[in-house]
Write an enzyme that holds these catalytic residues in place. Sequence first.
Site, short mmCIF file in Angstrom:
data_model
loop_
_atom_site.label_atom_id
_atom_site.label_comp_id
_atom_site.label_asym_id
_atom_site.label_seq_id
_atom_site.Cartn_x
_atom_site.Cartn_y
_atom_site.Cartn_z
N GLY A 1 42.17 35.58 45.10
CA GLY A 1 40.89 35.93 44.51
C GLY A 1 41.05 36.20 43.03
CB VAL B 1 45.68 31.86 45.86
CG1 VAL B 1 45.08 30.81 46.77
CG2 VAL B 1 47.19 31.76 45.85
CB VAL C 1 30.98 34.79 35.72
CG1 VAL C 1 32.41 34.49 35.34
CG2 VAL C 1 30.53 33.87 36.84
N GLY D 1 26.07 46.49 33.96
CA GLY D 1 26.91 47.47 33.30
C GLY D 1 28.11 47.89 34.11
CG PHE E 1 22.67 50.95 35.62
CD1 PHE E 1 22.30 50.17 34.54
CD2 PHE E 1 23.12 50.30 36.77
CE1 PHE E 1 22.40 48.79 34.60
CE2 PHE E 1 23.22 48.93 36.84
CZ PHE E 1 22.86 48.17 35.75
CD1 TRP F 1 45.18 25.57 44.34
CD2 TRP F 1 46.77 25.85 45.90
NE1 TRP F 1 46.28 24.83 43.96
CE2 TRP F 1 47.26 24.98 44.91
CE3 TRP F 1 47.58 26.19 46.98
CZ2 TRP F 1 48.54 24.44 44.96
CZ3 TRP F 1 48.85 25.64 47.03
CH2 TRP F 1 49.32 24.77 46.03
CB ALA G 1 43.71 31.82 50.90
CG HIS H 1 19.51 44.50 42.78
ND1 HIS H 1 18.34 44.47 42.07
CD2 HIS H 1 20.45 44.98 41.92
CE1 HIS H 1 18.58 44.92 40.83
NE2 HIS H 1 19.85 45.23 40.73
CG LEU I 1 20.59 41.01 39.64
CD1 LEU I 1 20.06 41.79 40.81
CD2 LEU I 1 21.95 41.50 39.23
CE1 TYR J 1 30.03 45.68 45.41
CE2 TYR J 1 29.60 47.31 47.11
CZ TYR J 1 30.45 46.74 46.18
OH TYR J 1 31.71 47.24 46.01
CB SER K 1 30.46 47.05 42.00
OG SER K 1 31.21 45.94 42.31
C1 LIG Z 1 24.23 39.11 40.63
C2 LIG Z 1 25.14 40.27 40.68
C3 LIG Z 1 25.13 41.20 39.65
C4 LIG Z 1 25.98 42.28 39.67
N1 LIG Z 1 25.92 43.17 38.63
C5 LIG Z 1 26.76 44.23 38.65
C6 LIG Z 1 26.72 45.17 37.59
O1 LIG Z 1 25.95 45.06 36.67
N2 LIG Z 1 27.58 46.19 37.61
C7 LIG Z 1 28.47 46.34 38.61
O2 LIG Z 1 29.24 47.27 38.55
N3 LIG Z 1 28.53 45.46 39.62
C8 LIG Z 1 27.68 44.41 39.68
N4 LIG Z 1 27.74 43.53 40.72
C9 LIG Z 1 28.76 43.62 41.73
C10 LIG Z 1 30.07 43.05 41.21
O3 LIG Z 1 29.79 41.94 40.38
C11 LIG Z 1 30.97 42.53 42.29
O4 LIG Z 1 31.13 43.48 43.24
C12 LIG Z 1 32.33 42.19 41.72
O5 LIG Z 1 32.19 41.25 40.71
C13 LIG Z 1 33.26 41.69 42.76
O6 LIG Z 1 34.42 41.25 42.12
P1 LIG Z 1 35.70 40.86 42.90
O7 LIG Z 1 36.79 40.79 41.93
O8 LIG Z 1 35.90 41.80 44.01
O9 LIG Z 1 35.42 39.47 43.58
P2 LIG Z 1 34.66 38.16 43.13
O10 LIG Z 1 34.39 38.11 41.71
O11 LIG Z 1 33.56 37.97 44.08
O12 LIG Z 1 35.74 37.07 43.37
C14 LIG Z 1 36.16 36.64 44.62
C15 LIG Z 1 37.30 35.73 44.43
O13 LIG Z 1 37.92 35.43 45.64
C16 LIG Z 1 38.16 34.09 45.75
N5 LIG Z 1 38.18 33.72 47.15
C17 LIG Z 1 37.32 34.04 48.12
N6 LIG Z 1 37.68 33.53 49.27
C18 LIG Z 1 38.81 32.85 49.06
C19 LIG Z 1 39.67 32.10 49.87
N7 LIG Z 1 39.44 31.91 51.16
N8 LIG Z 1 40.73 31.53 49.31
C20 LIG Z 1 40.98 31.68 47.99
N9 LIG Z 1 40.22 32.39 47.20
C21 LIG Z 1 39.13 32.97 47.72
C22 LIG Z 1 37.05 33.46 44.99
O14 LIG Z 1 37.41 32.19 44.53
C23 LIG Z 1 36.92 34.41 43.84
O15 LIG Z 1 37.85 34.10 42.84
C24 LIG Z 1 26.86 42.45 40.74
C25 LIG Z 1 26.87 41.54 41.78
C26 LIG Z 1 25.99 40.48 41.79
C27 LIG Z 1 25.92 39.60 42.98
#
Ligand SMILES: Cc1cc2nc3c(=O)[nH]c(=O)nc-3n(C[C@H](O)[C@H](O)[C@H](O)COP(=O)(O)OP(=O)(O)OC[C@H]3O[C@@H](n4cnc5c(N)ncnc54)[C@H](O)[C@@H]3O)c2cc1C
Lengths: 144, 116, 570, 252
Positions: free
Chosen positions: C13, C37, C48, C53, C120, C159, C161, C236, C246, C350, C389
């Site tokens: 991830g 990976v 992204v 915030g 917020f 890739w 997983a 949300h 969003l 979320y 988050s």
């Molecule tokens: C529209 C939106 C707006 C948000 N705004 C805010 C905000 O303003 N403030 C805040 O604090 N939070 C916000 N959040 C929440 C926050 O963005 C997410 O909780 C956070 O980005 C999650 O990040 P992460 O690193 O856990 O995973 P993610 O960024 O979701 O990344 C998951 C990764 O896992 C990889 N992956 C998944 N399955 C596999 C697999 N089987 N094999 C290989 N790779 C895999 C994917 O490719 C990806 O790279 C928002 C969420 C959303 C949906």
Amino acid sequence: MTNQDEHKEGIGGMINPRRYGIERVAYLLMRLSGLGLLAYFIGHIYETSSILKGQIGWNEFLELTQTNEGHIILAIVIAMCVFHTVNGIRVMLGQGGVGVGKPARPDYPYIPASQNVRHKMGIYSAIILAAIAMMYGLAVMFGE
Amino acid sequence: MRESIIMKIHYGTALAAVALVAVHILMRLTQGFSESLQYDSVIANYKFLPYAGMLEIILILLSIHGFNGLRVILLELKQGRTYEKAVSYGCVAAMIALITYGTRTIIMVNTGLGMM
Amino acid sequence: MAESIEFDLIICGSGLAGLRAAIEAATKSSKIKIGIVSKVQVMRSHSVSAEGGTAAVLFEDEGDTIESHIYDTIKGSDFLADQDVAERLCVEIPKQVYQLDHWGMPWSRRDDGRIAQRNFGGYSFPRATYASDKVGFFEMQTLYDTCQKFENIEYLNEWFATSIIHDGKRFMGITAIELSSGTFYTIKGKALIIATGGAGRLYSFSTYALSSTPDGLDMAFRAGMALKDMEFVQFHPTGILPSGILITEGARGEGGYLLNNKGERFMKNYAAGKMELAPRDIVSRAMMTEMSEGRGFKHETGVDCMKLDLRHIGDEKIKEKLGGIREISIKFSGLDPAIDVLDVRPVCHYMMGGIHTDINGATELQGVWAAGEAACNSVHGSNRLGANSTSECIVWGRITGELAVNYIEKGFQSTSWPHHLVGAEETRIYDGIFRGNGDVNPYEIRQELTDTMNEKAYVFRNEENLIAGLKKIRQLKKETWKHVDDKAKEYNTNFSNVMELDSMFRVAEIVLIGAINRKESRGAHARTDYTKRDDANFLHHTLAYYDSKEPIMKTHPVTITKYKPVERKY
Amino acid sequence: MAQIPIITEASTTPSPKVITLRIARYNPQHDSNKKFMEFNIPYERWTTVLEAILEVKKYFDHSVAVRYSCRQATCGSCGMIINGKPRLACFTKISELNSNVVTVEPMNNFPVIRDLAVKFERLFNTHHKVKPYLIHDDSEITTDSKEFLQSPKELEKYIQFSNCIKCGLCNSACPTMATDSLFVGPQALAQAYRYVADSRDKGKDTRLKIIDESHGIWRCHFAGSCSQVCPKGVDPAMGIQLLRGYMLGFRS
Ligand SMILES: Cc1cc2nc3c(=O)[nH]c(=O)nc-3n(C[C@H](O)[C@H](O)[C@H](O)COP(=O)(O)OP(=O)(O)OC[C@H]3O[C@@H](n4cnc5c(N)ncnc54)[C@H](O)[C@@H]3O)c2cc1C
Ligand code: HEM
Ligand code: SF4
Ligand code: F3S
Ligand code: FES
């Protein structure tokens, strides 16, 4: 890797001026005029060397060039030269960062500041000046 | 040589040439196009040392500028070590050849050597 | 037979959590080999999309306190958060915000040059650190770019997983498919950090990226780790119609109003103290109540919605602080927020739940950590506050990165590689899915599954709907959708889509069972048949363990340090 | 791709409009050349090209290879040639193309993996090459270090360029890229400028040196196509010229 593998657009894409506005046309004209001028320049050096063969040689050469075709070619050279010079100055200024706009937060819909009126005016004036110079040249050469 | 130096030369030669080429062409136009091309007037121009000097400078400037421009275009068309070497050396060689050839004309006419 | 490659540390991830972990690990040791990976190209992860915030206490000199951040988080969680974990988050995040600044994060600035913060939902001080309204995007960029400094990070872009290989006690590696070539690999490693993000695509109306499916969660689940608190799904309040993209809470943070069809700011009837800036669960419920009592609007697609009014904020301020949502609403809905009111509706946003971890992000399997949205270290309890988050991702990305390196450097004896597990996985995905037979369109099944979740386990829930939902999903699962029509190896997204669907069934089931079992209303889990919070019976976490038939459900205590659960009022 | 909740029974769908979607199909491992497949897809005012392609994937042909994720123009996955120009599929509405036929092809100047999906390795490498991170002695934070102060004005100097989503559309439009496979490209050059212009950065000289080579910044001729196709208003052409301004001594 071959071109096909890399999926490059190739020369066709590089010279296709249709999709991206006047800036891309200017890019193409700049290249063509540069090459054209280079060709003319080489020819010109060769041409003028005939003066070494004395008056007869020189006049022979003059006769060859002082034809209608010769005049038309020369007119095109004038146009190329004027366009290339004027646009060259624009390009140099642009490439030095002059008149390409100031960085600022972009607001949707995004209009790139570097593709601005100043530079478009530069391109159009280069084309217009080239056209005028060519007409003038034609007038002078055929006017006699 | 660093690419930036080459390109600064490219721009520099272009700028310098602007003025000189203007003079060179204006001569044609102010004297009347055909008259200016009469053998005698051409020879006279060549014999006039400052003018001959100017021609020489234009020759050098534009050869550098023009062949570098050609080099740039060719470099962008195709890549590969040998190709790029060939392009660079080829352009320098052509440039030198053209300058030599042009200089020969200017010197010979100016000094009257080897004229028929 | 599978191809094989090897790393010391595997990070699965590449969202905020994954990248932060990679940087931490690479900084700690330049000798270990790190492999990221990701099923999407590394910088294209769902993170992204985060807009509003990152919560952090930066202005203690102006009256904010870490204590207050901790309490807001716990209160927002409806007292289901583990309080030591919440404390850890709030203590560590300020430093991480500065660290991002030192790595080049383009935080928005105040006139005095300091990092700016905005209001917020659910906070008692404006402490959402922002960078226009593209916080997640800029954070991802900063982290990805900073990763470029290190030579010992390798990117396995695209890739997929599929499983975790272990010898019963300790982590050994994973299996993955390289999408571009279709090759099946085993990736051996000493430690694993799971950062596969949330699974919001379980719902058809969702703010998540289309790639946010539960395959990462499912992978851990199948390897024997527990999934915790999956019934808590945050909705949300402001997903824009028709796309569900969003509109950040920052829009209300900057002063936006929510209106009903009487033109009232109806939030005054639900949370007069905080109005539109009440926590998300409360605002979403208020909107649903307004709609069901006939004070909503109908969007031209026929969906009920409410209006979000930003016009009084003014064009200039909208452009400056909410440029991203301005672009989104003009482009995708044809409405300029400076001129028009927007049509919004609660949207899946979320998942509070995830892989069960302790305060350090360690899972139950030795050598495996989880961070970010995929993990559930119980910092958000039953309802996450906005902006907490991204904070969590960064804090536990760093922590797990560090701990994993320590673990690797300690060294340990190698045991024999469990070939049979790789073989079993190959059979599962190639014989079971790739070469499967059937005539039911898996994409339609996915649509039905996600629609069911939307319908039966949305903002308000009740026994009848949840059971109907579970029944429907089990019935869908029996259909013959397990087949891949695309037979090519290269970039076969049909294959990965069906694998995603396979994981969705297991995880959707856990969400529904957890929701059925929790006969109370707490945070984001609102039951119309049990409208009160019930601390006597349900002040505990839900755990789900894998079993070939049905998940085994257990409970887990909540850590309470200083703050006694009280009624949550705003 | 209905992302609309299913409570749509009362949906007022008047006259469904239909376009012909032509998708380029090509798998270099198996096919000798590119073919087009045509599909008739109904669309609404807001339907994007990506949604139309996913509709095909869902109902007509599961095997269409296409890269996508965020569907809101922030992840940079879905760049492709749409009706002749590089665009993001998720950021192009069918209704704004004013055409009954929508043709989608893989981006130019990127090797094709399959159908619409292309390889990005070269873009990632050039991006890596320009050292896209803050070069500063204090980049690792110590216990008592706080933020660098930066005024909104200083932020304004580079924020535009940090909007780049690495979608590659600019590299696909650039005329130099069309023939020069070693050119650094507008994406990376704009990022070089993004960090050079950051008041917190001290790496200007290092970066200028990196891009000062025979396939570096000088191969940009200010054609501007990059800026015209950029979906995020990055304006790489401006960044590149400002960067070159340093090298030509116009700016310091
Ligand atoms: C529209 C939106 C707006 C948000 N705004 C805010 C905000 O303003 N403030 C805040 O604090 N939070 C916000 N959040 C929440 C926050 O963005 C997410 O909780 C956070 O980005 C999650 O990040 P992460 O690193 O856990 O995973 P993610 O960024 O979701 O990344 C998951 C990764 O896992 C990889 N992956 C998944 N399955 C596999 C697999 N089987 N094999 C290989 N790779 C895999 C994917 O490719 C990806 O790279 C928002 C969420 C959303 C949906
Ligand atoms: C006297 C005025 C001239 C000026 C101001 C001028 C300016 C320029 C400039 C700025 C460029 C760079 C364009 C770019 O980077 O895109 C250029 C390119 C070029 N010039 Fe000139 N030039 C002049 C005359 C000439 C002449 C007389 C010749 C022929 C001998 C010539 C041949 C070329 C060539 C071949 C190129 C390369 C084309 C390209 O890269 O687009 N130039 N010129
Ligand atoms: S500069 Fe623009 S077009 Fe180029 S990669 Fe970045 S966002 Fe895409
Ligand atoms: S299109 Fe290419 S030539 Fe320069 S201005 Fe943009 S990089
Ligand atoms: S899908 Fe993310 S940019 Fe289009």
